[in-house]
Design an enzyme around this catalytic site. Structure first.
Site, mmCIF file in Angstrom:
data_model
loop_
_atom_site.group_PDB
_atom_site.id
_atom_site.type_symbol
_atom_site.label_atom_id
_atom_site.label_comp_id
_atom_site.label_asym_id
_atom_site.label_seq_id
_atom_site.Cartn_x
_atom_site.Cartn_y
_atom_site.Cartn_z
ATOM 1 N N GLU A 23 -18.776 3.615 -2.832
ATOM 2 C CA GLU A 23 -18.957 3.019 -1.499
ATOM 3 C C GLU A 23 -18.137 1.738 -1.393
ATOM 4 O OE1 GLU A 23 -20.550 3.479 1.555
ATOM 5 O OE2 GLU A 23 -19.802 1.474 1.995
ATOM 6 N N HIS A 50 -57.849 10.302 8.696
ATOM 7 C CA HIS A 50 -57.893 10.071 7.241
ATOM 8 C C HIS A 50 -58.108 11.402 6.530
ATOM 9 C CE1 HIS A 50 -58.694 8.196 3.404
ATOM 10 N NE2 HIS A 50 -59.777 8.959 3.302
HETATM 11 P P1 NAD Z 1 -21.577 6.782 7.787
HETATM 12 O O1 NAD Z 1 -20.977 5.812 8.713
HETATM 13 O O2 NAD Z 1 -23.043 6.962 7.789
HETATM 14 O O3 NAD Z 1 -21.190 6.391 6.289
HETATM 15 C C1 NAD Z 1 -19.879 6.263 5.868
HETATM 16 C C2 NAD Z 1 -19.872 5.359 4.659
HETATM 17 O O4 NAD Z 1 -18.588 5.405 4.087
HETATM 18 C C3 NAD Z 1 -20.183 3.906 5.006
HETATM 19 O O5 NAD Z 1 -21.165 3.423 4.147
HETATM 20 C C4 NAD Z 1 -18.842 3.230 4.825
HETATM 21 O O6 NAD Z 1 -18.974 1.882 4.416
HETATM 22 C C5 NAD Z 1 -18.215 4.091 3.752
HETATM 23 N N1 NAD Z 1 -16.754 4.030 3.713
HETATM 24 C C6 NAD Z 1 -15.882 3.981 4.742
HETATM 25 N N2 NAD Z 1 -14.607 3.968 4.286
HETATM 26 C C7 NAD Z 1 -14.686 4.026 2.938
HETATM 27 C C8 NAD Z 1 -13.725 4.058 1.904
HETATM 28 N N3 NAD Z 1 -12.418 4.034 2.169
HETATM 29 N N4 NAD Z 1 -14.155 4.108 0.637
HETATM 30 C C9 NAD Z 1 -15.487 4.144 0.341
HETATM 31 N N5 NAD Z 1 -16.437 4.115 1.292
HETATM 32 C C10 NAD Z 1 -16.050 4.063 2.571
HETATM 33 O O7 NAD Z 1 -20.803 8.147 8.027
HETATM 34 P P2 NAD Z 1 -21.051 9.600 7.439
HETATM 35 O O8 NAD Z 1 -21.999 9.568 6.315
HETATM 36 O O9 NAD Z 1 -19.708 10.195 7.259
HETATM 37 O O10 NAD Z 1 -21.744 10.307 8.655
HETATM 38 C C11 NAD Z 1 -21.123 10.277 9.937
HETATM 39 C C12 NAD Z 1 -22.139 10.203 11.013
HETATM 40 O O11 NAD Z 1 -22.761 11.471 11.189
HETATM 41 C C13 NAD Z 1 -23.294 9.262 10.712
HETATM 42 O O12 NAD Z 1 -22.989 7.936 11.022
HETATM 43 C C14 NAD Z 1 -24.342 9.786 11.636
HETATM 44 O O13 NAD Z 1 -24.116 9.273 12.928
HETATM 45 C C15 NAD Z 1 -24.087 11.279 11.618
HETATM 46 N N6 NAD Z 1 -25.023 11.919 10.669
HETATM 47 C C16 NAD Z 1 -26.355 11.784 10.902
HETATM 48 C C17 NAD Z 1 -27.252 12.336 10.012
HETATM 49 C C18 NAD Z 1 -28.710 12.157 10.265
HETATM 50 O O14 NAD Z 1 -29.078 11.826 11.382
HETATM 51 N N7 NAD Z 1 -29.567 12.382 9.282
HETATM 52 C C19 NAD Z 1 -26.807 13.018 8.903
HETATM 53 C C20 NAD Z 1 -25.449 13.123 8.685
HETATM 54 C C21 NAD Z 1 -24.555 12.559 9.596
#
Ligand code: NAD
Ligand code: FAD
Length: 471
Positions: free
Chosen positions: A210, A450
């Protein structure tokens, strides 16, 4: 030229819900979608049903069962001697769920007399939509109103080539036919944690890289801290503050090079998931040519009611600002359809719940304690640990906590954060509370059955005024 009251472009949870609501309100409606499913047939449902929410939850559930057999059953006095894992069967169960639901959406279109135009939709001047089918010539349709719901696609990293074999995005990560021995994940966001958890539970050694120093920056920091500790205990090898310099598929796997505070590291994994966010999808829509305003981040610009700069054209879901969540898009779809029909509908973007479907789950609504304080507002919070909840103990699910944040003066609930089993269901009660601008006292006055996990929510609400009974 065939004419419709409403043409929706995009058949995901934002678009198909907008189409149903438009048709329910008596408008002649068409939906345009180009998605081709795994069976090579056109499929409605968008990312959510085909390659997102539903298939990921199917695999999360399957892998949770497997993990319980291996690690939890014995504690209940159940000994399973031989446990076999059949990954292709797990994947095909997931595929069946997807096709049941996508066929269901096609059925809903029929039931509501929505015309499904299969192919790529392109905007033309004068409220026209050209639809190019997968085979054959494009046809042009006239619309009184157009709703754009073209969704989002995975964000890519410039130096990493996704081949869907060894280096995959979230779609590829739902299709592994065997458990990779060693799995790399770039991004400890929602997808990285959910899909990393799936393959970790099934036996992969998972390393998550990350970029940010903070873990799950959008969640309450107290919850994030506890979650990080738990996910590491479960075996996710999460490295914060890293920068992947290079990743390349080789015959043996994927060769990676990354940097962190301690220097440069080399790593070889069998598969690599790139999960670094998603970007709004407007490619091929002809948006700029018809002067549709797109903001600097690529989102279609809309006002609070999802109206674009062009009268009669609206945009909803992932392609516009706000969280990329299925239910957010669906509610915007309902709102736009109703406003076209002359109603005064709105969506309260402040009470959209989030859920991360790890185990335990993380769910929240409203603001974090840090964001409240940064805004200069005084608040009080109440927390309650799951280990003090009788039902959690009975279920052997004692990890996590509930946190309720309320205004220090008015007691209005400003945010609720849950890390625990069934958090995805528990959060609903607190969304209702916030929607009605309830105080923590209101939540504390409600009788909770409960023994239930919801008692932890009750106790955290009591805790805002130091009145928790069981801690
Ligand atoms: P995210 O924004 O949740 O997470 C992406 C992560 O990658 C972040 O923590 C970011 O800091 C990191 N990152 C970015 N560039 C990077 C790099 N070069 N090297 C290392 N880390 C890096 O995005 P996601 O997990 O791809 O999901 C996309 C979107 O899809 C989510 O934001 C959400 O809106 C949606 N989603 C929702 C759910 C849910 O509701 N349960 C589940 C999956 C996806
Ligand atoms: P989409 O679902 O992306 O649908 C857009 C549709 O439009 C697609 O079918 C696309 O083919 C079509 N399209 C695009 N352009 C055109 C065009 N020009 N002509 C014709 N058709 C076009 N969200 C949650 O709330 N809960 C979850 O648990 C969850 N889990 C997820 C897990 C994963 C792995 C992923 C990737 C996402 C997840 N999401 C989750 C996010 C959720 O999938 C999206 O927020 C949601 O699908 C967005 O809906 P939408 O209708 O705006 O767009």
């Amino acid at each position: 030229m065939q004419e419709f009251d409403v043409i929706v472009i995009g058949g995901g949870p934002a678009g198909y819900v907008a189409a149903i609501r438009s048709a329910q309100l008596g408008m002649k409606t068409a939906i345009v979608d180009e998605y081709i499913g795994k069976d090579n047939q056109p499929a409605l449902g968008g990312t959510c049903l085909n390659a997102g929410c539903i298939p990921s939850k199917a695999l999360l559930d399957s892998s949770e069962h497997y993990d319980r057999v291996l690690h939890k059953f014995a504690g209940h006095g159940i000994r399973a001697k031989e446990v076999d894992l059949d990954v292709p069967a797990m994947i095909s169960r997931k595929d069946k769920i997807v096709s049941t639901l996508t066929r269901g959406v096609a059925g809903l279109m029929k039931k509501n007399k929505v015309t499904w135009l299969q192919g790529h939709g392109r905007l033309e001047l004068g409220m026209k939509v050209a639809v190019k089918p997968h085979k054959g010539k494009a046809e042009v349709y006239q619309a009184k109103h157009i709703i754009l719901a073209t969704g989002s696609t995975p964000r890519m990293l410039p130096n990493i080539q996704v081949d869907q074999e060894r280096i995959v995005d979230s779609t590829g990560a739902l299709e592994f036919q065997e458990v990779p021995k060693k799995l790399g994940v770039i991004g400890a966001g929602v997808i990285g944690l959910e899909l990393g958890s799936v393959w970790s539970r099934l036996g992969a050694e998972v390393i998550v890289l990350e970029a940010m120093d903070d873990f799950l920056a959008m969640t309450d920091s107290q919850i994030a801290k506890e979650a990080l500790k738990e996910f590491k205990r479960q075996g996710l090898d999460i490295h914060l503050g890293t920068r992947v310099k290079h990743a390349e598929a080789t015959k043996e796997g994927v060769a990676l090079e990354y940097e962190d505070g301690e220097g440069s590291h080399k790593l070889t994994v069998d598969k690599l998931i790139v999960a670094v966010g998603r970007k709004p999808h407007t490619e091929g829509l002809n948006a700029t040519e018809i002067d549709l305003l797109i903001d600097e981040s690529g989102y279609i610009h809309v006002d609070e009611f999802c109206a674009t700069n062009i009268p009669g054209i609206y945009a909803i879901g992932d392609v516009v600002r706000g969280p990329m969540l299925a239910h957010k898009g669906s509610e915007e779809g309902v709102m736009v359809a109703e406003r076209i029909a002359g109603m005064k509908s709105r969506v309260n973007h402040d009470t959209i719940p989030w859920v991360i479907y790890t185990w335990p789950e993380i769910a929240w609504v409203g603001q974090t304690e840090d964001s409240v304080r940064q805004a200069g507002r005084e608040c009080k919070s109440g927390t309650f640990p799951m280990r003090a909840c009788g039902r959690a103990l009975a279920m052997d699910e004692t990890t996590g906590m509930v946190k309720v944040i309320a205004d220090a003066h008015t007691d209005e609930i400003l945010g609720v954060h849950i890390f625990g089993a069934a958090a995805s269901e528990l959060i609903a009660e607190t969304v209702v509370a916030m929607e009605y601008q309830a105080s923590s006292e209101d939540l504390a006055c409600i009788v909770h059955a409960h023994p239930t996990m919801s008692e932890a929510v009750h106790e955290a609400a009591l805790g805002v005024h130091g009145r928790s009974l069981h801690i």
